[in-house]
Each structure stands twice: as structure tokens, then as C-alpha cells.
Design a protein around this motif. Structure first.
Motif, PDB file in Angstrom:
ATOM      1  N   LEU A 121      -3.648  -8.916  -6.963  1.00 49.51           N
ATOM      2  CA  LEU A 121      -4.318  -7.949  -7.824  1.00 49.51           C
ATOM      3  C   LEU A 121      -5.035  -6.853  -7.043  1.00 49.51           C
ATOM      4  CD1 LEU A 121      -5.036  -7.142 -10.731  1.00 49.51           C
ATOM      5  CD2 LEU A 121      -7.103  -8.514 -10.519  1.00 49.51           C
ATOM      6  N   LEU A 122      -5.686  -7.215  -5.934  1.00 47.30           N
ATOM      7  CA  LEU A 122      -6.483  -6.224  -5.206  1.00 47.30           C
ATOM      8  C   LEU A 122      -5.676  -5.016  -4.735  1.00 47.30           C
ATOM      9  CD1 LEU A 122      -9.023  -8.333  -3.116  1.00 47.30           C
ATOM     10  CD2 LEU A 122      -9.372  -7.132  -5.283  1.00 47.30           C
ATOM     11  N   PRO A 123      -4.400  -5.168  -4.321  1.00 40.54           N
ATOM     12  CA  PRO A 123      -3.640  -3.962  -3.951  1.00 40.54           C
ATOM     13  C   PRO A 123      -3.511  -2.961  -5.101  1.00 40.54           C
ATOM     14  CG  PRO A 123      -2.567  -5.916  -3.084  1.00 40.54           C
ATOM     15  CD  PRO A 123      -3.664  -6.406  -4.005  1.00 40.54           C
ATOM     16  N   GLN A 124      -3.605  -3.446  -6.328  1.00 41.57           N
ATOM     17  CA  GLN A 124      -3.582  -2.540  -7.480  1.00 41.57           C
ATOM     18  C   GLN A 124      -4.941  -1.889  -7.714  1.00 41.57           C
ATOM     19  OE1 GLN A 124      -2.241  -4.583 -10.976  1.00 41.57           O
ATOM     20  NE2 GLN A 124      -0.534  -5.584  -9.956  1.00 41.57           N
ATOM     21  N   LEU A 125      -6.016  -2.637  -7.434  1.00 41.90           N
ATOM     22  CA  LEU A 125      -7.358  -2.178  -7.787  1.00 41.90           C
ATOM     23  C   LEU A 125      -7.996  -1.274  -6.740  1.00 41.90           C
ATOM     24  CD1 LEU A 125      -9.019  -5.442  -9.207  1.00 41.90           C
ATOM     25  CD2 LEU A 125      -7.623  -3.754 -10.389  1.00 41.90           C
ATOM     26  N   LEU A 126      -7.856  -1.628  -5.468  1.00 45.62           N
ATOM     27  CA  LEU A 126      -8.645  -0.969  -4.434  1.00 45.62           C
ATOM     28  C   LEU A 126      -8.353   0.521  -4.265  1.00 45.62           C
ATOM     29  CD1 LEU A 126      -8.878  -3.769  -1.723  1.00 45.62           C
ATOM     30  CD2 LEU A 126     -10.478  -3.186  -3.548  1.00 45.62           C
ATOM     31  N   PRO A 127      -7.089   0.966  -4.286  1.00 41.86           N
ATOM     32  CA  PRO A 127      -6.859   2.414  -4.168  1.00 41.86           C
ATOM     33  C   PRO A 127      -7.524   3.211  -5.287  1.00 41.86           C
ATOM     34  CG  PRO A 127      -4.825   1.209  -3.778  1.00 41.86           C
ATOM     35  CD  PRO A 127      -5.813   0.211  -4.308  1.00 41.86           C
ATOM     36  N   GLU A 128      -7.468   2.681  -6.506  1.00 40.49           N
ATOM     37  CA  GLU A 128      -8.092   3.361  -7.640  1.00 40.49           C
ATOM     38  C   GLU A 128      -9.614   3.369  -7.497  1.00 40.49           C
ATOM     39  OE1 GLU A 128      -8.200   5.352 -11.339  1.00 40.49           O
ATOM     40  OE2 GLU A 128      -6.423   4.788 -10.175  1.00 40.49           O
ATOM     41  N   LEU A 129     -10.178   2.251  -7.065  1.00 39.25           N
ATOM     42  CA  LEU A 129     -11.628   2.187  -6.858  1.00 39.25           C
ATOM     43  C   LEU A 129     -12.071   3.181  -5.784  1.00 39.25           C
ATOM     44  CD1 LEU A 129     -12.697  -1.581  -6.930  1.00 39.25           C
ATOM     45  CD2 LEU A 129     -13.330   0.210  -8.552  1.00 39.25           C
ATOM     46  N   HIS A 130     -11.282   3.286  -4.729  1.00 41.05           N
ATOM     47  CA  HIS A 130     -11.639   4.208  -3.647  1.00 41.05           C
ATOM     48  C   HIS A 130     -11.612   5.654  -4.132  1.00 41.05           C
ATOM     49  CE1 HIS A 130     -12.245   5.688   0.373  1.00 41.05           C
ATOM     50  NE2 HIS A 130     -11.148   6.423   0.291  1.00 41.05           N
ATOM     51  N   GLN A 131     -10.650   5.968  -4.993  1.00 43.94           N
ATOM     52  CA  GLN A 131     -10.601   7.322  -5.558  1.00 43.94           C
ATOM     53  C   GLN A 131     -11.827   7.613  -6.404  1.00 43.94           C
ATOM     54  OE1 GLN A 131      -6.978   8.033  -7.719  1.00 43.94           O
ATOM     55  NE2 GLN A 131      -5.950   8.855  -5.909  1.00 43.94           N
ATOM     56  N   ARG A 132     -12.251   6.630  -7.189  1.00 47.40           N
ATOM     57  CA  ARG A 132     -13.403   6.824  -8.063  1.00 47.40           C
ATOM     58  C   ARG A 132     -14.715   6.845  -7.289  1.00 47.40           C
ATOM     59  NH1 ARG A 132     -12.390   3.101 -13.524  1.00 47.40           N
ATOM     60  NH2 ARG A 132     -10.224   3.719 -13.891  1.00 47.40           N
ATOM     61  N   TYR A 133     -14.815   5.977  -6.268  1.00 44.85           N
ATOM     62  CA  TYR A 133     -16.073   5.824  -5.546  1.00 44.85           C
ATOM     63  C   TYR A 133     -15.805   5.860  -4.036  1.00 44.85           C
ATOM     64  CZ  TYR A 133     -16.969   3.929 -10.175  1.00 44.85           C
ATOM     65  OH  TYR A 133     -17.034   3.752 -11.530  1.00 44.85           O
ATOM     66  N   PRO A 134     -15.598   7.039  -3.474  1.00 44.33           N
ATOM     67  CA  PRO A 134     -15.254   7.133  -2.050  1.00 44.33           C
ATOM     68  C   PRO A 134     -16.350   6.626  -1.114  1.00 44.33           C
ATOM     69  CG  PRO A 134     -15.629   9.318  -3.018  1.00 44.33           C
ATOM     70  CD  PRO A 134     -15.578   8.343  -4.153  1.00 44.33           C
ATOM     71  N   LYS A 135     -17.607   6.552  -1.591  1.00 48.19           N
ATOM     72  CA  LYS A 135     -18.702   6.071  -0.745  1.00 48.19           C
ATOM     73  C   LYS A 135     -18.852   4.547  -0.786  1.00 48.19           C
ATOM     74  CE  LYS A 135     -21.444  10.300  -1.301  1.00 48.19           C
ATOM     75  NZ  LYS A 135     -22.739  10.847  -1.760  1.00 48.19           N
ATOM     76  N   LEU A 136     -18.071   3.892  -1.633  1.00 48.57           N
ATOM     77  CA  LEU A 136     -18.189   2.440  -1.798  1.00 48.57           C
ATOM     78  C   LEU A 136     -17.330   1.725  -0.756  1.00 48.57           C
ATOM     79  CD1 LEU A 136     -19.225   0.052  -3.582  1.00 48.57           C
ATOM     80  CD2 LEU A 136     -17.103   0.287  -4.890  1.00 48.57           C
ATOM     81  N   LYS A 137     -17.919   0.781  -0.042  1.00 49.19           N
ATOM     82  CA  LYS A 137     -17.182  -0.017   0.939  1.00 49.19           C
ATOM     83  C   LYS A 137     -17.287  -1.488   0.552  1.00 49.19           C
ATOM     84  CE  LYS A 137     -17.759   3.053   4.937  1.00 49.19           C
ATOM     85  NZ  LYS A 137     -18.406   4.149   4.219  1.00 49.19           N
ATOM     86  N   LEU A 138     -16.135  -2.160   0.516  1.00 48.84           N
ATOM     87  CA  LEU A 138     -16.084  -3.566   0.152  1.00 48.84           C
ATOM     88  C   LEU A 138     -15.501  -4.373   1.301  1.00 48.84           C
ATOM     89  CD1 LEU A 138     -14.721  -3.250  -3.516  1.00 48.84           C
ATOM     90  CD2 LEU A 138     -17.079  -3.694  -2.818  1.00 48.84           C
ATOM     91  N   HIS A 139     -16.282  -5.347   1.790  1.00 53.30           N
ATOM     92  CA  HIS A 139     -15.777  -6.287   2.774  1.00 53.30           C
ATOM     93  C   HIS A 139     -15.216  -7.491   2.013  1.00 53.30           C
ATOM     94  CE1 HIS A 139     -18.384  -4.699   6.358  1.00 53.30           C
ATOM     95  NE2 HIS A 139     -17.543  -3.812   5.877  1.00 53.30           N
ATOM     96  N   LEU A 140     -13.937  -7.748   2.167  1.00 54.27           N
ATOM     97  CA  LEU A 140     -13.243  -8.736   1.339  1.00 54.27           C
ATOM     98  C   LEU A 140     -13.049 -10.046   2.074  1.00 54.27           C
ATOM     99  CD1 LEU A 140     -10.453  -6.337   0.042  1.00 54.27           C
ATOM    100  CD2 LEU A 140     -12.598  -6.892  -1.078  1.00 54.27           C
ATOM    101  N   ARG A 141     -13.200 -11.139   1.316  1.00 55.92           N
ATOM    102  CA  ARG A 141     -12.873 -12.462   1.845  1.00 55.92           C
ATOM    103  C   ARG A 141     -12.391 -13.318   0.692  1.00 55.92           C
ATOM    104  NH1 ARG A 141     -17.414 -15.403   4.957  1.00 55.92           N
ATOM    105  NH2 ARG A 141     -17.516 -16.873   3.232  1.00 55.92           N
ATOM    106  N   GLU A 142     -11.338 -14.080   0.931  1.00 51.93           N
ATOM    107  CA  GLU A 142     -10.769 -14.938  -0.108  1.00 51.93           C
ATOM    108  C   GLU A 142     -11.262 -16.366   0.059  1.00 51.93           C
ATOM    109  OE1 GLU A 142      -6.656 -14.381   0.615  1.00 51.93           O
ATOM    110  OE2 GLU A 142      -6.555 -12.435  -0.395  1.00 51.93           O
ATOM    111  N   GLY A 143     -11.241 -17.114  -1.043  1.00 49.26           N
ATOM    112  CA  GLY A 143     -11.649 -18.509  -0.993  1.00 49.26           C
ATOM    113  C   GLY A 143     -11.318 -19.211  -2.290  1.00 49.26           C
ATOM    114  N   ASP A 144     -11.501 -20.526  -2.310  1.00 45.71           N
ATOM    115  CA  ASP A 144     -11.302 -21.247  -3.560  1.00 45.71           C
ATOM    116  C   ASP A 144     -12.577 -21.114  -4.401  1.00 45.71           C
ATOM    117  OD1 ASP A 144     -13.179 -23.504  -3.118  1.00 45.71           O
ATOM    118  OD2 ASP A 144     -11.776 -24.079  -1.542  1.00 45.71           O
TER     119      ASP A 144
END
Length: 327
Positions: A121-144
Motif C-alpha cells: 500500500l505505501l508505494p501508492q500512498l507516499l508519492p501522493e503524500l509527498h506532493q501534498r506535504y513536501p515538508k513532511l518526512k516519514l521514517h518507516l519501519r514494518e512490524g507485526d
């Protein structure tokens, strides 16, 4: 009857209780003491008393009964208190919504995402989020789910995307969307001749599953027990990709999330997809953050964007979560 008459008289008055007076009313009711309430509100007791008197005159009712034993709600006050609290909650929601709409979304935050959702899902979400909020930085980590919730509590994450149920009631939880779980088989499996199946079709089938750290495992184990399928515990996958590969080699059937299945089919995976006819299997995704987080207003807006983008990118797959926000 007296209360109804007083309401009618009050409705003809030009005086209306203010939000501040409603707050004073609710605080006194919680404290059962004018002096303690005044301290909490950081105002003088005479000011508090005069404001309550003004509110009583505007409403045409007596809100409190004062005695040596303390301050008690009158019968009329007991009836009005839930309404006052509801108005205050709605007012707070209005102010938060207005504040959120004016936020300059920026900063760096730690986002935890389920292993069975993030990669698809994130490959669909992150480009759009970056366009909307270019100053927002998200450090991602996966887990159960368990690790995500523990990490949120300990500060390893600021915000998580996970699935219900959650173990703790302490966090602020916002529904995102509902995702179907599909039954998948190899192209050569006998069930591949069908489009839908019922519980009886599972009887005697070998069912592959992900390991028991995931909620999906427990759900599938319950279905297998109910319908007489064999859960292949000796062949548990540690990822959805592993399970997909075993299904294509005809080692069993599996229940897999629809977003993952869509991703696999787009890559040309030789899978046949079925739907449970009488009992659709779904999972509910939510965003969660610490209730006292200093960025809680930002997370509320961000969770709305995550939801809206995901549903826009996956029409016909994702639907509204049918659950309350405070889970």
C-alpha cells in the motif's frame, strides 16, 4: 412538568448560555465543589458563582443544590449535564478541525506499518503524500501488530497503521478502511474451477497460513476449525510472498489480503482468486497514536489523508471501516 415549563420560558429568553458557562457547569459537576472547580478553572470563586447564576437565569432552572455536605447536581442539572458535555465535545471537535485545516504539515515522524500491508500500500500512498506535504518526512519501519503497538507505547513510533483488534485502550484510534481477505489457489487446484466457495468447500482442504504473530493467523485458524480444513502448521510462512509461492506450487490454499493479491496478479502470479460466499472474511485497518502526543492534531489530519488516498487508489477493494474511532 416544572422542568418542561422552565425550558419553554428559557426558550423565549434572549439570554443564552455561553461555551464558557457550559465548561464551568461541567467542571463543577465533576468536582462537586465550587472552590475546587474555581481552582481548576483558574478563576475566582465569586466569578464562577456569578457565571453559574447567569446560566441558571438563562435556562430557567437551578443546576446545583448547595449544602454543608457539598455541591450536588439538582434533578434538572443531572438531565442537562450530558447535553452540556456533548456540546463541549462538539465544540472541541470544531476547533480541532479548524486548526487541522490550517496546519502547515511538516516535521519528521516515525511511522510503523504492518508487514502485511506496508509493502503493498505505501508505494501508492507516499508519492501522493509527498506532493501534498513536501515538508513532511516519514521514517518507516514494518512490524507485526503486537510489535507496532508496543513500539507506539514505548515511543519507537509516533504513528502506526495496524489492524484491529488492538490490545490497549490508551491510544487514539482512527478507522481507515476495511480490506477483504481472498481465498487463493493454484491454477491447477480443483477449486480453481469456481469463483465463489462456501464453508463446506473448505472441508479436508490443506490451508497455508502466516505465523501466529499476526491476527490473520488466528482468524484463519478459527475458520479451519469450524469447517473441517487442515491448517498446515508445519508450513507456516513468514511473509505473504512465501505463502503465495507455496500456493502456486499447489501445496495448499491460502487466505490472503486483497491488496496483496492485487499486487501479485499485476506481477503475473499464477493464482486463482475466490470469495467466501456466505461469510466474507475482512480485516479492519486503523491509524493509532498516543492520546497525549503533541502532534495529535497533525496525526488526525494525516490519518484522513492516508484513508482518502488509499480508497481513491483502490476503488472496489477498500471500503469504509464500520467501527467506532475509540476502539
Amino acid at each position: 412538568m416544572l422542568l418542561a415549563i422552565n425550558y419553554q420560558e428559557a426558550s423565549m429568553s434572549t439570554k443564552k448560555p455561553s461555551i464558557k458557562q457550559l465548561e464551568y457547569f461541567a467542571t463543577i459537576a465533576r468536582s462537586s465543589n465550587f472552590r475546587k472547580a474555581a481552582v481548576k478553572l483558574n478563576i475566582s470563586q465569586p466569578t464562577l458563582t456569578s457565571q453559574i447564576v447567569a446560566m441558571e437565569e438563562a435556562l430557567g432552572v437551578q443546576l446545583f443544590e448547595r449544602s454543608r455536605a457539598g455541591t450536588l447536581l439538582s434533578p434538572e442539572g443531572r438531565e442537562l449535564l450530558p447535553l452540556a458535555r456533548e456540546i463541549l465535545e462538539q465544540y472541541q471537535h470544531l476547533m480541532e478541525t479548524a486548526h487541522n485545516s490550517s496546519l502547515d504539515m511538516g516535521g519528521t515522524f516515525k511511522l510503523g506499518v504492518s508487514l502485511t500491508l506496508g509493502p503493498y500500500l505505501l508505494p501508492q500512498l507516499l508519492p501522493e503524500l509527498h506532493q501534498r506535504y513536501p515538508k513532511l518526512k516519514l521514517h518507516l519501519r514494518e512490524g507485526d501488530p503486537k510489535d507496532l503497538e508496543t513500539g507506539l507505547r514505548k515511543g519507537a513510533f509516533d504513528l502506526i497503521m495496524t489492524v484491529l483488534p488492538m490490545q490497549s485502550m490508551e491510544n487514539r484510534v482512527r478507522p481507515l478502511f476495511t480490506e477483504p481477505i481472498k481465498v487463493v489457489t493454484s491454477q491447477e487446484h480443483p477449486l480453481s474451477r469456481k469463483e465463489t466457495i462456501s464453508g463446506s468447500d473448505l472441508q479436508g482442504e490443506s490451508v497455508l497460513t502466516i505465523d501466529d504473530h499476526f491476527h490473520l493467523h488466528r482468524r484463519i485458524a478459527g475458520l479451519c476449525e469450524r469447517f473441517g480444513a487442515e491448517l498446515k502448521r508445519d508450513f507456516e510462512g513468514n511473509s505473504l510472498d512465501t505463502m503465495s509461492q507455496m500456493v502456486m506450487m499447489n501445496q495448499g490454499i491460502a487466505f490472503l489480503p486483497a491488496l496483496f493479491v492485487q499486487s501479485e496478479l499485476q506481477k503475473g502470479a499464477a493464482l486463482h482468486v475466490l470469495t467466501m460466499e456466505e461469510e466474507p472474511v475482512v480485516r479492519n485497518h486503523v491509524a493509532a497514536w498516543r492520546t497525549n502526543s503533541s502532534s495529535r492534531h497533525l496525526f488526525q489530519k494525516l490519518s484522513y489523508d492516508l484513508k482518502s488516498i488509499a480508497m481513491e487508489k483502490n476503488p472496489g477493494i477498500l471500503t469504509e471501516v464500520l467501527t467506532e474511532e475509540n476502539v
